[in-house]
Design a protein around this motif. Structure first.
Motif, short mmCIF file in Angstrom:
data_model
loop_
_atom_site.label_atom_id
_atom_site.label_comp_id
_atom_site.label_asym_id
_atom_site.label_seq_id
_atom_site.Cartn_x
_atom_site.Cartn_y
_atom_site.Cartn_z
N LEU A 78 0.84 -1.24 -0.15
CA LEU A 78 0.26 -0.01 0.02
C LEU A 78 0.55 1.10 0.04
CD1 LEU A 78 -2.57 -0.81 2.67
CD2 LEU A 78 -2.97 -0.69 -0.04
N LEU A 79 1.75 0.77 0.97
CA LEU A 79 3.02 2.71 0.94
C LEU A 79 3.28 2.54 -0.70
CD1 LEU A 79 4.16 4.70 3.08
CD2 LEU A 79 5.72 3.08 3.19
N ALA A 80 3.95 1.50 -1.47
CA ALA A 80 4.66 1.35 -2.13
C ALA A 80 3.65 2.10 -3.58
CB ALA A 80 5.19 0.23 -3.11
N VAL A 81 2.21 1.52 -3.71
CA VAL A 81 1.49 2.41 -4.65
C VAL A 81 0.93 3.28 -4.09
CG1 VAL A 81 -1.02 2.25 -5.28
CG2 VAL A 81 -0.01 -0.12 -4.59
N ASP A 82 1.12 3.89 -3.47
CA ASP A 82 1.00 5.36 -2.56
C ASP A 82 2.07 6.32 -2.93
OD1 ASP A 82 -0.17 8.45 -1.59
OD2 ASP A 82 0.90 7.55 0.89
N ALA A 83 3.46 6.02 -3.16
CA ALA A 83 4.77 6.43 -3.02
C ALA A 83 4.58 6.78 -5.18
CB ALA A 83 5.89 5.70 -2.34
N TRP A 84 4.42 5.62 -5.82
CA TRP A 84 4.07 5.38 -6.98
C TRP A 84 2.79 6.34 -7.15
CZ3 TRP A 84 0.02 4.95 -10.22
CH2 TRP A 84 0.11 5.45 -11.58
N GLN A 85 2.20 6.24 -6.22
CA GLN A 85 1.07 8.22 -6.87
C GLN A 85 1.48 9.56 -6.59
OE1 GLN A 85 -2.73 7.05 -5.27
NE2 GLN A 85 -3.45 5.37 -6.67
N THR A 86 2.23 9.51 -5.89
CA THR A 86 3.01 10.43 -5.42
C THR A 86 3.76 11.47 -6.28
OG1 THR A 86 2.22 10.11 -2.78
CG2 THR A 86 3.73 11.86 -3.10
N PHE A 87 4.90 10.27 -6.28
CA PHE A 87 5.89 10.37 -6.89
C PHE A 87 6.41 10.64 -8.32
CE2 PHE A 87 7.25 10.66 -2.59
CZ PHE A 87 7.69 11.29 -2.00
#
Length: 108
Positions: A78-87
């Motif tokens: 979940l954190l990796a998906v959030d990082a992808w969407q952010t950066f």
């Protein structure tokens, strides 16, 4: 200020807000996983009667149950998906809008 600089400013503000949200998510993830790991270690130490000699789901003497990997993996994904969407995910461009409009027009 011109219209394009106003639009650029709005995009920049949205990006900054998104990055701050990600930083909060990262902090909550790290704190939450640290607490979960501590609770897991304390309960497994008590249940197994000491430090682990192995990691098995069967309750033999000094075996610890490795259930902790599931929330760690799930939270990391979940954190990796959030990082992808952010950066990594860029803003919607005018070309993206035109392509979608053409695709929708082709469906009619």
């Amino acid at each position: 200020m011109t219209r394009s600089s106003d639009s650029l400013r709005e995009q920049a503000l949205r990006r900054i807000e998104r990055k701050r949200k990600f930083q909060a998510h990262l902090l909550f993830y790290c704190v939450g996983m640290a607490v979960l790991l501590a609770v897991w270690a304390l309960t497994e130490y008590q249940n197994a009667g000491g430090w682990p000699t192995g990691f098995r789901t069967g309750r033999e003497n000094h075996d610890w149950d490795p259930w902790i990997v599931y929330p760690l993996i799930g939270g990391s994904v979940l954190l990796a998906v959030d990082a992808w969407q952010t950066f990594r995910r860029g803003p919607i461009s005018e070309l993206d809008v035109r392509r979608e409009m053409q695709r929708l027009g082709a469906l009619d």
